[in-house]
Design an enzyme around this catalytic site. Structure first.
Site, PDB file in Angstrom:
ATOM      1  N   GLU A 162       0.799  -1.234   0.000  1.00 11.41           N
ATOM      2  CA  GLU A 162       0.000   0.000   0.000  1.00 11.41           C
ATOM      3  C   GLU A 162       0.833   1.286   0.000  1.00 11.41           C
ATOM      4  O   GLU A 162       0.585   2.194   0.786  1.00 11.41           O
ATOM      5  CB  GLU A 162      -0.963  -0.001   1.199  1.00 11.41           C
ATOM      6  N   ASN A 203       2.225  -5.103  -3.260  1.00 11.52           N
ATOM      7  CA  ASN A 203       0.810  -5.393  -2.999  1.00 11.52           C
ATOM      8  C   ASN A 203       0.039  -4.108  -2.698  1.00 11.52           C
ATOM      9  O   ASN A 203       0.534  -3.247  -1.959  1.00 11.52           O
ATOM     10  CB  ASN A 203       0.747  -6.326  -1.772  1.00 11.52           C
ATOM     11  N   HIS A 239     -10.360  -6.168  -2.262  1.00  3.59           N
ATOM     12  CA  HIS A 239     -11.428  -6.073  -1.243  1.00  3.59           C
ATOM     13  C   HIS A 239     -12.611  -5.382  -1.908  1.00  3.59           C
ATOM     14  O   HIS A 239     -12.616  -4.155  -2.071  1.00  3.59           O
ATOM     15  CB  HIS A 239     -10.944  -5.276  -0.029  1.00  3.59           C
ATOM     16  N   GLU A 268      -5.957 -10.805  -1.568  1.00  2.00           N
ATOM     17  CA  GLU A 268      -6.776 -10.643  -0.350  1.00  2.00           C
ATOM     18  C   GLU A 268      -8.256 -10.545  -0.681  1.00  2.00           C
ATOM     19  O   GLU A 268      -8.981  -9.757  -0.060  1.00  2.00           O
ATOM     20  CB  GLU A 268      -6.359  -9.363   0.398  1.00  2.00           C
ATOM     21  N   ASP A 270     -12.081 -10.425  -0.924  1.00  4.51           N
ATOM     22  CA  ASP A 270     -13.359 -10.680  -0.239  1.00  4.51           C
ATOM     23  C   ASP A 270     -14.395  -9.768  -0.883  1.00  4.51           C
ATOM     24  O   ASP A 270     -14.053  -8.809  -1.577  1.00  4.51           O
ATOM     25  CB  ASP A 270     -13.290 -10.531   1.293  1.00  4.51           C
TER      26      ASP A 270
HETATM   27  C1  XIL Z   1      -6.213  -6.452   8.303  1.00  5.02           C
HETATM   28  C2  XIL Z   1      -6.526  -7.663   9.195  1.00  5.02           C
HETATM   29  O1  XIL Z   1      -7.421  -8.493   8.518  1.00  5.02           O
HETATM   30  C3  XIL Z   1      -7.114  -7.198  10.502  1.00  5.02           C
HETATM   31  O2  XIL Z   1      -7.268  -8.306  11.395  1.00  5.02           O
HETATM   32  C4  XIL Z   1      -6.191  -6.157  11.146  1.00  5.02           C
HETATM   33  O3  XIL Z   1      -6.770  -5.671  12.332  1.00  5.02           O
HETATM   34  C5  XIL Z   1      -5.952  -5.000  10.182  1.00  5.02           C
HETATM   35  O4  XIL Z   1      -5.406  -5.512   8.980  1.00  5.02           O
HETATM   36  N1  XIL Z   1      -4.963  -4.840   3.633  1.00  5.02           N
HETATM   37  C6  XIL Z   1      -3.935  -5.603   4.099  1.00  5.02           C
HETATM   38  C7  XIL Z   1      -4.140  -6.460   5.288  1.00  5.02           C
HETATM   39  O5  XIL Z   1      -2.870  -5.667   3.451  1.00  5.02           O
HETATM   40  O6  XIL Z   1      -2.979  -6.609   6.052  1.00  5.02           O
HETATM   41  C8  XIL Z   1      -5.262  -5.954   6.163  1.00  5.02           C
HETATM   42  O7  XIL Z   1      -5.504  -6.906   7.170  1.00  5.02           O
HETATM   43  C9  XIL Z   1      -6.494  -5.718   5.328  1.00  5.02           C
HETATM   44  C10 XIL Z   1      -6.246  -4.675   4.268  1.00  5.02           C
END
Ligand code: XIL
Length: 362
Positions: A162, A203, A239, A268, A270
């Site tokens: 990020e 990422n 996401h 990641e 969802d």
């Molecule tokens: C999130 C986790 O799922 C949570 O449990 C934590 O509190 C915060 O981070 N992008 C990412 C992940 O790269 O590391 C994040 O994970 C979600 C967004």
């Protein structure tokens, strides 16, 4: 199929059960219908983020994980605040246990993450360090963490997470502030010195379609390649909401990264639904999962399809997105949802040939 638990000596007494999940597992003599078996035929990895406490406390969590997935990502356990809580103290117990679980259950590991601006320990965020000191801290963290897990079925690292803003510029983080823009190059060089074999990934989120942010990421990684920096792939976090994304723009975007010679990882995924999660929302969600998988399978550089958790019983969504829930492939009771069936169905439409001697990557 029964998973193996934590190897003896790690220190927990856990009783494992053989879970019987309707419609999901391969139980008979026929070929496995678990996602990981189907994904292998398609030549991709299928993975999930994993929550340590769920893994330790709920046998069905580990059973489902090991039955369905070929790669796991520690959800929080390798982040700075957790693995490096004090300047001269590392805490490896949880990530070590996850690595051991993965090894004994035939899972690969996707490391997450070596540089991020969130979940950093206070000694680092509040510390006053010179640029040279910060570079030394970064080097020593990466050597220690990536060096520890080198060669142990850890196949990829999210090296920098990020770093790009929605306007395409570099995000103003403690790393940019204290080291300068070359912190990204440095992190990838250190990671490659620490682990010569892992795929090193940049990422980020919300750059799936072509646009200002994705062009910012494109410019970043193509500049790195031009400077000879060892970056091997890009991770699309993915996401999403049930509004979905423009999949053809995503496919076009993947193509330009692939044309640079980079691998592509969906890291990641969802798809959160607004409460209440109606059958029609869940059907839309299933279609979005399928469409993204389809785009990945249509792009030879796309190596892995990974979700951010797999059961709605353990997901970051309710805590981070008020009014949203039910973003994953299994419901709270570990029953497969339409999203699971949609992925399964799409994976059955392979097989694509897998090169001989290459079990997990095309
Ligand atoms: C999130 C986790 O799922 C949570 O449990 C934590 O509190 C915060 O981070 N992008 C990412 C992940 O790269 O590391 C994040 O994970 C979600 C967004």
């Amino acid at each position: 199929m029964k998973r193996r638990g934590f190897p003896a000596g790690i220190g927990w007494t856990i009783f494992f059960s053989i879970s019987t999940i309707a419609g999901a597992a391969a139980t008979g003599d026929g070929p496995s219908t678990a996602l990981k078996a189907l994904a292998k035929e398609c030549g991709i990895l299928i993975g999930s983020a994993v929550d340590y406490s769920a893994l330790v406390r709920e046998p069905i969590y580990g059973d489902t994980l090991s039955r369905e997935f070929s790669v796991l990502t520690p959800e929080n356990e390798m982040k700075w605040a957790r693995i490096h809580p004090q300047q001269f103290q590392y805490n490896f117990s949880q990530p070590d246990a996850m690595m051991a679980f993965a090894a004994s259950n035939d899972l690969l590991v996707h490391g997450h993450t070596l540089v991020w601006h969130r979940q950093v320990p206070e000694w680092l965020s509040a510390g006053t360090f010179t640029r040279e000191e910060m570079i030394n801290i970064l080097r020593s963290h990466i050597y220690t963490v990536a060096g520890r897990y080198r060669g142990r079925h850890l196949v990829a690292w999210d090296v920098v997470n990020e770093a790009v803003e929605s306007d395409g510029t570099l995000r103003k983080t403690l790393w940019l502030d204290r080291i300068g823009p070359d912190y990204i190059d440095l992190a990838f060089r250190f990671a490659s010195e620490a682990d010569r074999n892992a795929k090193l990934i940049y990422n980020d989120f919300s750059y799936e379609p072509i646009g200002t942010k994705s062009t910012g990421v494109y410019n970043l990684v193509s500049g790195m390649l031009a400077r000879g920096i060892p970056v091997h792939g890009v991770g699309f976090q993915m996401h999403l909401t049930t509004s979905g994304i423009d999949v053809s723009s995503f496919a076009q975007n993947m193509r330009r990264f692939a044309d640079l010679g980079l691998e592509i990882y969906i890291t990641e995924m969802d798809v959160r639904s607004r409460l209440p999660a109606t059958p029609s929302q869940l059907a839309t969600q299933a279609k979005i999962y399928r469409d993204v998988l389809d785009a990945c399978l249509g792009q030879p550089a796309c190596k892995a399809f990974q979700t951010w958790g797999f059961t709605d019983a353990h997901s970051w969504i309710p805590q981070f997105f008020q009014g949203f829930r039910a973003a994953l492939l299994f419901d709270k009771n570990y029953q497969p949802k339409s999203a699971y069936e949609a992925l399964s169905q799409r994976l059955r439409e392979c097989p694509r040939p897998v090169p001989p001697g290459d079990s997990h990557v095309r």
